[in-house]
Design a protein around this motif. Structure first.
Motif, mmCIF file in Angstrom:
data_model
loop_
_atom_site.group_PDB
_atom_site.id
_atom_site.type_symbol
_atom_site.label_atom_id
_atom_site.label_comp_id
_atom_site.label_asym_id
_atom_site.label_seq_id
_atom_site.Cartn_x
_atom_site.Cartn_y
_atom_site.Cartn_z
ATOM 1 N N ILE A 1 34.109 -20.380 -32.063
ATOM 2 C CA ILE A 1 32.827 -20.309 -31.358
ATOM 3 C C ILE A 1 32.251 -21.710 -31.186
ATOM 4 O O ILE A 1 31.577 -22.001 -30.197
ATOM 5 C CB ILE A 1 31.829 -19.390 -32.096
ATOM 6 N N GLY A 2 32.553 -22.607 -32.145
ATOM 7 C CA GLY A 2 32.073 -23.987 -32.035
ATOM 8 C C GLY A 2 32.623 -24.674 -30.814
ATOM 9 O O GLY A 2 31.883 -25.292 -30.035
ATOM 10 N N LEU A 3 33.925 -24.554 -30.611
ATOM 11 C CA LEU A 3 34.557 -25.206 -29.457
ATOM 12 C C LEU A 3 34.143 -24.550 -28.152
ATOM 13 O O LEU A 3 33.895 -25.229 -27.147
ATOM 14 C CB LEU A 3 36.079 -25.155 -29.616
ATOM 15 N N GLY A 4 34.029 -23.198 -28.170
ATOM 16 C CA GLY A 4 33.610 -22.498 -26.958
ATOM 17 C C GLY A 4 32.204 -22.886 -26.530
ATOM 18 O O GLY A 4 31.960 -23.201 -25.360
ATOM 19 N N GLY A 5 31.270 -22.862 -27.493
ATOM 20 C CA GLY A 5 29.897 -23.244 -27.176
ATOM 21 C C GLY A 5 29.776 -24.708 -26.818
ATOM 22 O O GLY A 5 29.016 -25.086 -25.909
#
Length: 292
Positions: free
Chosen positions: A208-212
């Protein structure tokens, strides 16, 4: 062009790196310094620009409207992605809506476009902060009282600065110089504090860190590019809006997530990875906007 972009970004990331390295070795407590920056130095910077004799609000109304549209559009896109990916909207939406227009945005604007870029950069910072302390806080806690928004120092400084500007009041020049000198403390302190804050973040929730982290500049630059086609703005403001769209998530998102207990570890990953991949998106934005 590559050398020019490196020369613009190097001072910013060098100060952030110094803050990070110092924090790793010394573990300084910047609580008091950050409080002073939020309550004194940054409000002085905002007020000094808005109350300056060279600031004319009517020149920046289209930019203000475009900035507001960009922030809201980012939030709507993030809400759709959150629903699609089955993640909590309260976790993803704020980091996509609210970027690092203070710590990175203000110094980047001056280094990339010159001192003439500070007033429009402050206008974008002003819109983003008003939205973050009102809508951003409400998104995380619907019981947030927006009637107390004026008590936030940077918001109060914004309102007072606008009153001085719109009323055509000329401040005593030595007083204005003193206010601007106090405001000048804010930018390097923001960068240093960003480096210190990044030592607390981690890659635990890297998906989710990379996606956001990627959604923030991709959505921001795409919407900004569309807005430059429909909103009449000078070339300088058009370029600054695209760079604004490319900025990483604000560290304040992590602070808000921690305060309201909204999955702060995931938000921390988005903020950390966002500031890491800014090394890709900020040079791209500058390459697209800097005059040859």
């Amino acid at each position: 062009m590559l050398l020019r972009i490196v020369s613009i970004l190097f001072p910013l990331f060098a100060i952030v790196a110094v803050g990070y390295l110092v924090a790793r070795r010394k573990k300084p407590d910047l609580t008091a310094a950050n409080t002073l920056n939020m309550d004194v130095f940054t409000p002085a910077l905002v007020f000094g620009v808005l109350a300056g004799k060279d600031f004319h609000l009517d020149q920046f109304l289209p930019l203000a409207g475009a900035t507001l549209t960009l922030i809201v559009s980012g939030g709507l896109l993030a809400w759709g992605v959150a629903r699609l990916c089955k993640v909590q909207a309260k976790t993803l939406v704020p980091p996509v809506m609210f970027n690092n227009c203070g710590n990175l945005g203000l110094p980047l604007a001056v280094l990339a476009f010159g001192e003439k870029a500070l007033p429009p950069a402050v206008v974008m910072f002003m819109i983003s902060n008003l939205m973050h302390f009102s809508v951003g806080a409400w998104l995380l806690d619907h019981h947030t009282r927006l009637t107390t928004l004026w008590k936030v120092p940077v918001v109060a400084a914004t309102l007072l600065g606008l009153v001085v500007s719109l009323a055509g009041i000329s401040l005593w020049p030595p007083l204005l110089i003193a206010i601007k000198m106090i405001g000048d403390i804010s930018i390097p302190l923001m960068l240093f504090a960003l480096g210190v804050r990044l030592t607390d973040a981690h890659f635990g929730h890297w998906r989710i860190g990379l996606g956001g982290a990627a959604l923030r500049p991709v959505a921001g630059m795409a919407v900004a590019a569309l807005l430059t086609l429909v909103v009449p703005m000078p070339p300088l403001q058009q370029g600054m809006l695209i760079v604004f769209g490319a900025l990483p998530p604000a560290v304040l998102n992590f602070i808000f997530a921690e305060r309201y207990q909204q999955e702060p570890e995931k938000v921390a990953s988005i903020v950390l990875l966002g500031n890491v991949i800014a090394l890709i998106f900020l040079p791209l934005a500058l390459a697209l906007t800097l005059p040859g």
